[in-house]
Design a protein around this motif. Structure first.
Motif, PDB file in Angstrom:
ATOM      1  N   UNK A  14       2.778   7.422  -5.130  1.00  0.00           N
ATOM      2  CA  UNK A  14       1.481   7.540  -6.328  1.00  0.00           C
ATOM      3  C   UNK A  14       0.029   6.402  -5.700  1.00  0.00           C
ATOM      4  N   UNK A  15       0.402   5.806  -5.245  1.00  0.00           N
ATOM      5  CA  UNK A  15      -0.741   4.765  -4.156  1.00  0.00           C
ATOM      6  C   UNK A  15      -1.040   5.788  -3.369  1.00  0.00           C
ATOM      7  N   UNK A  16       0.122   6.395  -2.401  1.00  0.00           N
ATOM      8  CA  UNK A  16      -0.141   7.512  -1.262  1.00  0.00           C
ATOM      9  C   UNK A  16      -1.376   7.901  -1.987  1.00  0.00           C
ATOM     10  N   UNK A  17      -1.324   8.544  -2.284  1.00  0.00           N
ATOM     11  CA  UNK A  17      -1.753   9.967  -3.140  1.00  0.00           C
ATOM     12  C   UNK A  17      -2.862   9.950  -3.752  1.00  0.00           C
ATOM     13  N   UNK A  18      -2.809   8.680  -4.232  1.00  0.00           N
ATOM     14  CA  UNK A  18      -3.881   8.185  -4.870  1.00  0.00           C
ATOM     15  C   UNK A  18      -5.643   7.899  -4.063  1.00  0.00           C
ATOM     16  N   UNK A  19      -4.999   7.551  -2.952  1.00  0.00           N
ATOM     17  CA  UNK A  19      -5.911   6.750  -1.410  1.00  0.00           C
ATOM     18  C   UNK A  19      -5.892   8.334  -0.582  1.00  0.00           C
ATOM     19  N   UNK A  20      -5.229   9.101  -0.839  1.00  0.00           N
ATOM     20  CA  UNK A  20      -5.595  10.592  -0.404  1.00  0.00           C
ATOM     21  C   UNK A  20      -6.775  11.646  -1.442  1.00  0.00           C
TER      22      UNK A  20
END
Length: 267
Positions: free
Chosen positions: A80-86
């Motif tokens: 989720x953190x990786x997706x949010x950053x993107x």
């Protein structure tokens, strides 16, 4: 107080009553001395809580739910953190499409999602496995984690990472050393939301449960069908306390994250 304000207040109190009255009815039943569900409760006892913790079947179901929820929280926090950053930093024109895909599990009825996951997992051999449970619960919990992390990430000034990269740091190093410590409370809050959503989730568990390993909500469904006792409201009391504790913890973490995001701007 004018009539419009009075009507609005009445509407708000009616909605609160609609939400809270069922809970206020079921919770006292956990302390009734009768062998069956009764309202108003008769007498006072903690026997049903003791029976719950003494029953191996209930304990196995609870620890299985804890394992699934913990793995779901960790997996959802990372992805989720990786997706949010993107989404926040680099989605560009695809941001709207990305958001629509993330909101999908909230909009789609859980029963339809559960059937789709059941049919897919049947063909891949994941039905009834820990991996299948975790993947299914990640799909459901991911939107809540992403929106929680996005609230913190959008308030972090991108110039902080640009300054770090101008000094020679890679983008990943700038994120790890600058951005992640600021948004970490929200990442943990998102993981807590994922934990409680997974722990309470009954619909997908109903389709994916195997013969031996069942989550606590699935066990509650089975017990209601075969042996309806005050153990069910006793578990409801414990789940309510757990949910309240998670919500308070998440609120404190989000407040901490807001202070972290405001600190660099003040300096």
């Amino acid at each position: 107080m004018n009539p419009r304000t009075l009507l609005l207040n009445a509407y708000v109190y009616a909605v609160l009553a609609f939400i809270l009255v069922p809970i206020l009815i079921i919770l006292p039943m956990a302390f009734s001395e009768t062998q069956y569900l009764a309202f108003p409760p008769q007498g006072f006892t903690l026997r049903w809580f003791a029976d719950f913790f003494a029953d191996r079947r209930w304990m196995d179901a609870m620890w299985f739910s804890v394992k699934i929820a913990t793995l779901t929280a960790i997996t959802t926090a990372i992805i989720g953190t990786m997706a949010t950053y993107a989404l926040v930093r680099g989605a560009g024109s695809l941001g709207t499409v990305f958001q629509a895909l993330l909101i999908g599990p909230i909009v789609v009825p859980h029963i339809a999602l559960a059937v789709a996951l059941y049919l897919f997992f049947q063909t891949t051999g994941l039905s009834g496995t820990v991996t299948g449970y975790v993947l299914a619960h990640c799909v459901i919990a991911m939107p809540f984690t992403v929106f929680t992390v996005a609230a913190a990430l959008s308030s972090v000034d991108p110039a902080l990472e640009d300054a770090a990269m101008s000094c020679g740091a890679s983008r990943f190093t700038a994120f790890r050393l600058i951005t992640l410590p600021i948004i970490l409370p929200n990442v943990i809050a998102g993981a807590l939301f994922a934990f409680i959503i997974s722990f309470d989730e009954p619909v997908v568990a109903f389709f994916l449960a195997g013969i031996r390993d069942k989550t606590l909500p699935r066990m509650m469904f089975d017990d209601i069908e075969q042996n309806l006792t005050p153990i069910i409201p006793a578990i409801a009391v414990l789940l309510t306390v757990l949910s309240i504790a998670v919500l308070i913890g998440a609120a404190l973490l989000r407040r901490m994250s807001e202070r972290n995001a405001a600190a660099p701007k003040e300096t």
